[in-house]
Enzyme design. Structure first.
Site, PDB file in Angstrom:
ATOM      1  N   LYS A  76      33.326  12.107  29.857  1.00 28.11           N
ATOM      2  CA  LYS A  76      32.221  12.826  29.285  1.00 28.11           C
ATOM      3  C   LYS A  76      33.087  13.506  28.023  1.00 28.11           C
ATOM      4  O   LYS A  76      32.347  13.675  27.129  1.00 28.11           O
ATOM      5  CB  LYS A  76      31.504  13.822  30.149  1.00 28.11           C
ATOM      6  CG  LYS A  76      30.684  13.283  31.109  1.00 28.11           C
ATOM      7  CD  LYS A  76      29.629  12.333  30.674  1.00 28.11           C
ATOM      8  CE  LYS A  76      29.144  11.064  31.517  1.00 28.11           C
ATOM      9  NZ  LYS A  76      28.840  10.008  30.994  1.00 28.11           N
ATOM     10  N   GLN A 107      29.343  19.371  37.454  1.00 29.65           N
ATOM     11  CA  GLN A 107      29.674  18.027  38.295  1.00 29.65           C
ATOM     12  C   GLN A 107      29.646  18.215  39.707  1.00 29.65           C
ATOM     13  O   GLN A 107      30.027  19.225  40.391  1.00 29.65           O
ATOM     14  CB  GLN A 107      31.050  17.536  37.844  1.00 29.65           C
ATOM     15  CG  GLN A 107      31.495  16.374  38.886  1.00 29.65           C
ATOM     16  CD  GLN A 107      30.803  15.202  38.150  1.00 29.65           C
ATOM     17  OE1 GLN A 107      30.417  14.959  37.062  1.00 29.65           O
ATOM     18  NE2 GLN A 107      30.522  14.467  39.207  1.00 29.65           N
ATOM     19  N   ASP A 123      21.525  16.804  33.670  1.00 30.69           N
ATOM     20  CA  ASP A 123      21.170  15.762  34.619  1.00 30.69           C
ATOM     21  C   ASP A 123      19.681  15.620  34.967  1.00 30.69           C
ATOM     22  O   ASP A 123      19.060  14.810  35.589  1.00 30.69           O
ATOM     23  CB  ASP A 123      21.773  16.198  35.992  1.00 30.69           C
ATOM     24  CG  ASP A 123      23.456  15.839  35.525  1.00 30.69           C
ATOM     25  OD1 ASP A 123      23.763  14.802  35.079  1.00 30.69           O
ATOM     26  OD2 ASP A 123      24.554  16.493  36.098  1.00 30.69           O
TER      27      ASP A 123
END
Length: 186
Positions: free
Chosen positions: A108, A152, A175
């Protein structure tokens, strides 16, 4: 072959049943009416396979080629924003030493660098307290240079995932795991 009539809407649809779409999107290269399987059929990075005796086809796509094309379009959009004085910013929070998480986060950060997106990597050891992580999320929520926050997962067991996800501002929830973001999907 490749399309059927959507009887409910009276319009052509893809073999997957996705309605034809007049909007530009990541797979339709801005062509009006394109849908993912039509784009794949024309792409040199995809191979269409037919199933004899049926109207169905399968498409094997080159994910690397598609990803490169998407990143190229994203880079152009980031450059256009930069001309207006805006540099998109992504903050990624990693707690612990999960090897798969480290690879994902590294990718990322690299993708951000490749496309001109400002990124901030915040790393904590597995024994970091929930208050430390939540406090940093609140700081990032208030930071005008950060437009998206990604925490994460998985997190260490002593940190409540629901508390962490609820702390991320819905407007910065990359997300889409915040309860407001999930509710908007349903």
């Amino acid at each position: 072959a490749g399309r059927w009539r959507d009887r409910r809407a009276g319009r052509a649809a893809s073999v997957h049943g996705w309605p034809r779409d007049d909007r530009a999107g990541p797979l339709n290269e801005g062509r009006p009416g394109a849908c993912p399987d039509e784009q794949a059929e024309q792409s040199p990075s995809a191979v269409a396979l037919s199933n004899p005796g049926t109207d169905m086809t399968a498409v094997i796509m080159d994910g690397n080629a598609v990803g490169k094309a998407v990143r190229g379009r994203l880079s152009a959009r980031v450059q256009a924003l930069a001309k207006r004085g805006v540099t998109p910013g992504l903050a990624v929070i990693l707690v612990g030493e999960n090897p798969a998480s480290r690879v994902y986060v590294r990718n990322k950060v690299k993708a951000c660098a490749d496309t001109g997106i400002h990124s901030v990597l915040v790393e904590y050891p597995a024994d970091a307290t929930a208050d430390t992580v939540l406090g940093r999320i609140r700081e990032l929520n208030a930071d005008p240079t950060i437009h998206g926050i990604l925490v994460q997962l998985p997190l260490p067991p002593h940190i409540d995932v629901d508390d962490v996800l609820a702390t991320i501002s819905p407007s910065k929830d990359v997300d889409g795991f915040h309860i407001e973001s999930l509710g908007a999907l349903l």
